[in-house]
Design an enzyme around this catalytic site. Sequence first.
Site, PDB file in Angstrom:
ATOM      1  N   ASN A 111       0.863  -1.181   0.000  1.00 24.99           N
ATOM      2  CA  ASN A 111       0.000   0.000   0.000  1.00 24.99           C
ATOM      3  C   ASN A 111       0.905   1.237   0.000  1.00 24.99           C
ATOM      4  O   ASN A 111       1.443   1.623   1.032  1.00 24.99           O
ATOM      5  CB  ASN A 111      -0.882  -0.051   1.260  1.00 24.99           C
ATOM      6  CG  ASN A 111      -1.834   1.125   1.345  1.00 24.99           C
ATOM      7  OD1 ASN A 111      -1.770   2.054   0.544  1.00 24.99           O
ATOM      8  ND2 ASN A 111      -2.710   1.078   2.340  1.00 24.99           N
ATOM      9  N   LYS A 115       3.102   0.837   3.309  1.00 27.66           N
ATOM     10  CA  LYS A 115       2.799  -0.239   4.254  1.00 27.66           C
ATOM     11  C   LYS A 115       2.838  -1.537   3.476  1.00 27.66           C
ATOM     12  O   LYS A 115       2.413  -1.573   2.313  1.00 27.66           O
ATOM     13  CB  LYS A 115       1.399  -0.057   4.841  1.00 27.66           C
ATOM     14  CG  LYS A 115       1.254   1.164   5.740  1.00 27.66           C
ATOM     15  CD  LYS A 115      -0.158   1.206   6.303  1.00 27.66           C
ATOM     16  CE  LYS A 115      -0.449   2.575   6.868  1.00 27.66           C
ATOM     17  NZ  LYS A 115      -1.864   2.814   7.104  1.00 27.66           N
ATOM     18  N   HIS A 140     -12.517   3.764  -0.096  1.00 31.45           N
ATOM     19  CA  HIS A 140     -12.518   2.838   1.051  1.00 31.45           C
ATOM     20  C   HIS A 140     -13.395   1.613   0.759  1.00 31.45           C
ATOM     21  O   HIS A 140     -13.883   0.953   1.676  1.00 31.45           O
ATOM     22  CB  HIS A 140     -13.069   3.492   2.349  1.00 31.45           C
ATOM     23  CG  HIS A 140     -12.209   4.562   2.923  1.00 31.45           C
ATOM     24  ND1 HIS A 140     -12.750   5.677   3.542  1.00 31.45           N
ATOM     25  CD2 HIS A 140     -10.878   4.701   2.997  1.00 31.45           C
ATOM     26  CE1 HIS A 140     -11.777   6.457   3.966  1.00 31.45           C
ATOM     27  NE2 HIS A 140     -10.623   5.881   3.651  1.00 31.45           N
ATOM     28  N   LEU A 165     -13.919   5.142   9.856  1.00 33.89           N
ATOM     29  CA  LEU A 165     -13.412   6.371  10.475  1.00 33.89           C
ATOM     30  C   LEU A 165     -11.938   6.173  10.827  1.00 33.89           C
ATOM     31  O   LEU A 165     -11.599   5.625  11.889  1.00 33.89           O
ATOM     32  CB  LEU A 165     -14.227   6.701  11.737  1.00 33.89           C
ATOM     33  CG  LEU A 165     -15.758   6.726  11.564  1.00 33.89           C
ATOM     34  CD1 LEU A 165     -16.453   6.909  12.920  1.00 33.89           C
ATOM     35  CD2 LEU A 165     -16.183   7.830  10.604  1.00 33.89           C
ATOM     36  N   GLY A 166     -11.063   6.568   9.919  1.00 32.55           N
ATOM     37  CA  GLY A 166      -9.622   6.484  10.164  1.00 32.55           C
ATOM     38  C   GLY A 166      -9.046   7.875  10.008  1.00 32.55           C
ATOM     39  O   GLY A 166      -9.625   8.839  10.492  1.00 32.55           O
ATOM     40  N   ARG A 201      -8.981  16.542   6.041  1.00 30.87           N
ATOM     41  CA  ARG A 201      -9.874  16.896   4.932  1.00 30.87           C
ATOM     42  C   ARG A 201     -11.194  17.445   5.467  1.00 30.87           C
ATOM     43  O   ARG A 201     -11.735  16.912   6.444  1.00 30.87           O
ATOM     44  CB  ARG A 201     -10.154  15.674   4.056  1.00 30.87           C
ATOM     45  CG  ARG A 201      -8.977  15.296   3.187  1.00 30.87           C
ATOM     46  CD  ARG A 201      -9.244  14.014   2.418  1.00 30.87           C
ATOM     47  NE  ARG A 201      -8.337  12.964   2.861  1.00 30.87           N
ATOM     48  CZ  ARG A 201      -8.488  11.680   2.599  1.00 30.87           C
ATOM     49  NH1 ARG A 201      -9.500  11.249   1.890  1.00 30.87           N
ATOM     50  NH2 ARG A 201      -7.619  10.807   3.050  1.00 30.87           N
ATOM     51  N   ASP A 219      -4.813  14.043  14.587  1.00 33.26           N
ATOM     52  CA  ASP A 219      -4.913  12.729  15.219  1.00 33.26           C
ATOM     53  C   ASP A 219      -6.076  12.748  16.218  1.00 33.26           C
ATOM     54  O   ASP A 219      -6.129  13.596  17.110  1.00 33.26           O
ATOM     55  CB  ASP A 219      -3.591  12.415  15.932  1.00 33.26           C
ATOM     56  CG  ASP A 219      -3.534  10.982  16.398  1.00 33.26           C
ATOM     57  OD1 ASP A 219      -2.847  10.176  15.756  1.00 33.26           O
ATOM     58  OD2 ASP A 219      -4.197  10.663  17.409  1.00 33.26           O
ATOM     59  N   ARG A 255      -6.914  10.897  18.701  1.00 32.87           N
ATOM     60  CA  ARG A 255      -6.563  10.763  20.131  1.00 32.87           C
ATOM     61  C   ARG A 255      -6.130  12.099  20.715  1.00 32.87           C
ATOM     62  O   ARG A 255      -6.478  12.440  21.857  1.00 32.87           O
ATOM     63  CB  ARG A 255      -5.421   9.744  20.305  1.00 32.87           C
ATOM     64  CG  ARG A 255      -5.891   8.322  20.327  1.00 32.87           C
ATOM     65  CD  ARG A 255      -4.747   7.376  20.172  1.00 32.87           C
ATOM     66  NE  ARG A 255      -4.124   7.537  18.857  1.00 32.87           N
ATOM     67  CZ  ARG A 255      -3.336   6.651  18.292  1.00 32.87           C
ATOM     68  NH1 ARG A 255      -3.033   5.552  18.928  1.00 32.87           N
ATOM     69  NH2 ARG A 255      -2.833   6.861  17.095  1.00 32.87           N
ATOM     70  N   GLY A 278      -9.496   3.287  12.651  1.00 34.06           N
ATOM     71  CA  GLY A 278      -8.841   3.558  13.942  1.00 34.06           C
ATOM     72  C   GLY A 278      -9.750   4.262  14.943  1.00 34.06           C
ATOM     73  O   GLY A 278      -9.762   3.922  16.132  1.00 34.06           O
ATOM     74  N   VAL A 279     -10.538   5.227  14.493  1.00 36.16           N
ATOM     75  CA  VAL A 279     -11.438   5.954  15.390  1.00 36.16           C
ATOM     76  C   VAL A 279     -12.668   5.106  15.701  1.00 36.16           C
ATOM     77  O   VAL A 279     -13.050   4.920  16.868  1.00 36.16           O
ATOM     78  CB  VAL A 279     -11.876   7.300  14.754  1.00 36.16           C
ATOM     79  CG1 VAL A 279     -12.873   8.012  15.649  1.00 36.16           C
ATOM     80  CG2 VAL A 279     -10.665   8.186  14.482  1.00 36.16           C
ATOM     81  N   ASN A 289     -11.886   2.181  18.031  1.00 38.48           N
ATOM     82  CA  ASN A 289     -11.280   2.417  19.349  1.00 38.48           C
ATOM     83  C   ASN A 289     -11.950   3.451  20.226  1.00 38.48           C
ATOM     84  O   ASN A 289     -11.716   3.465  21.438  1.00 38.48           O
ATOM     85  CB  ASN A 289      -9.819   2.835  19.167  1.00 38.48           C
ATOM     86  CG  ASN A 289      -8.977   1.725  18.585  1.00 38.48           C
ATOM     87  OD1 ASN A 289      -8.918   0.645  19.154  1.00 38.48           O
ATOM     88  ND2 ASN A 289      -8.375   1.972  17.438  1.00 38.48           N
ATOM     89  N   GLU A 328      -7.972  -4.342   5.533  1.00 39.69           N
ATOM     90  CA  GLU A 328      -7.889  -4.126   4.092  1.00 39.69           C
ATOM     91  C   GLU A 328      -6.810  -4.998   3.464  1.00 39.69           C
ATOM     92  O   GLU A 328      -6.963  -5.466   2.338  1.00 39.69           O
ATOM     93  CB  GLU A 328      -7.616  -2.636   3.813  1.00 39.69           C
ATOM     94  CG  GLU A 328      -8.835  -1.777   4.114  1.00 39.69           C
ATOM     95  CD  GLU A 328      -8.522  -0.292   4.198  1.00 39.69           C
ATOM     96  OE1 GLU A 328      -7.926   0.104   5.228  1.00 39.69           O
ATOM     97  OE2 GLU A 328      -8.859   0.450   3.281  1.00 39.69           O
TER      98      GLU A 328
END
Length: 404
Positions: free
Chosen positions: A10, A17, A180, A211-212, A243, A284, A286, A332-333, A336, A386
């Site tokens: 990727n 990645k 996505h 939601l990443g 964005r 980010d 977090r 990620g969001v 978590n 993915e």
Amino acid sequence: MSGRPVLVINSGSSSVKYRLIVPGSGEVLADGTIEQIGESGGEVSHQVGDETHTGDHQAADIGAALQLITEQFAEHGPDLDHADLLAVGHRVVHGGPDFSDPTMITDDVLAAIRDLSGLAPLHNPSALAGIEAARERFADVPHVAVFDTAFFADLPDVARTYAIPRGLAERHRIRRYGFHGTSHQYVAEVGRGLQPGAEPDQPLRQLTFHLGNGCSAAAISGGRPMETSMGLTPLQGLVMGTRSGDVDPGLPGYLAREAGLTPDAVDTLLNKESGLKGLAGANDFREVLRLRAAGEDGARLAFDVYVHRIRHYLGAYLAILGGLDQVIFTGGVGENSADLREAAVAGLSGLGLVLDQELNRADSDQARVISAADSPVAVLVVPTDEELAIARQTADLVGPPTSR
Ligand code: ADP
């Protein structure tokens, strides 16, 4: 079942990645990231089993990053020359109007992907560079492109069409493509297996929130896409890390006239300086949560606008699907943040969404239901994968279907 591994690559604008994975079993043989390509002080991380090898690098471009990946495998294993690689699967963001399925990469396909760079100037060039470098390094195995737009290729006309002059739209390939797709399709499939009380093949009305760093929503009926929040580019829709998501289409013209911004500067502003970063000063999630807990006004507003936009799409997609069976959170969001999930569906019991607070807050990295047992709509968390989805689609194209 094929036991031969697929190398998934990727390539992003500043990172690559990669994962070596057995598509049938999902076994991960190695997993790595090269960050900050083109900058001094980049980092490389290569994980094999329980061991993670990290280090600095000076990869000037994606070609150099691919070389670095080869070195990581040579140094820390597994030995790629003896791994009996089945294929290399590449994530490509934009497939344009022509690519609706995973595609074997040939010189012609590469040229066609290059031709799409105008539609995805921020994304496709890095994927192309990754493919070119990987084809050189792994010349003896098939390379497959898996497109982020593919799942949405058969969006209904009403969902894919912008109300602009049709001739112009056709000439310039302007339509809503959606992105996505690999993730939405994967989590929807996993979610179908977890629907409380459903027959295995019962068609479901699902709403998936990815939601990443990028964020998008999709409305899916019986496994088929009905709507999605991203459009011609991955800029439309939800609020994201950097964005803006939806803005008034009059905004770019206004910025050009009032603030003297060029088209490229507007693109940069809306893609890289907006979203959570524009509102809270941090992209980010977090960090936004931390700033919000510390009482920062911008972070509070950023969280609220982010949630408001999610609820906007939730209501819209409920109407488009004519009701809902499942809402799925991923990325990620979505995977978590219990706070985000709670805020996204708060007060919606009238629409059939009732969270079980304990399940929502339980510490787990498994796909799971987090709604109350008597909630008419099931709410789920499904970790996306993915890379596994790309590996399986790649293997299905190259060899006999993977049994799962
Ligand atoms: P990408 O879109 O690059 O694949 P991810 O899906 O990994 O990114 O999502 C990254 C986002 O997830 C970041 O905004 C990060 O802050 C957020 N995130 C990761 N872990 C948590 C957590 N425990 N709580 C809240 N947000 C988190």
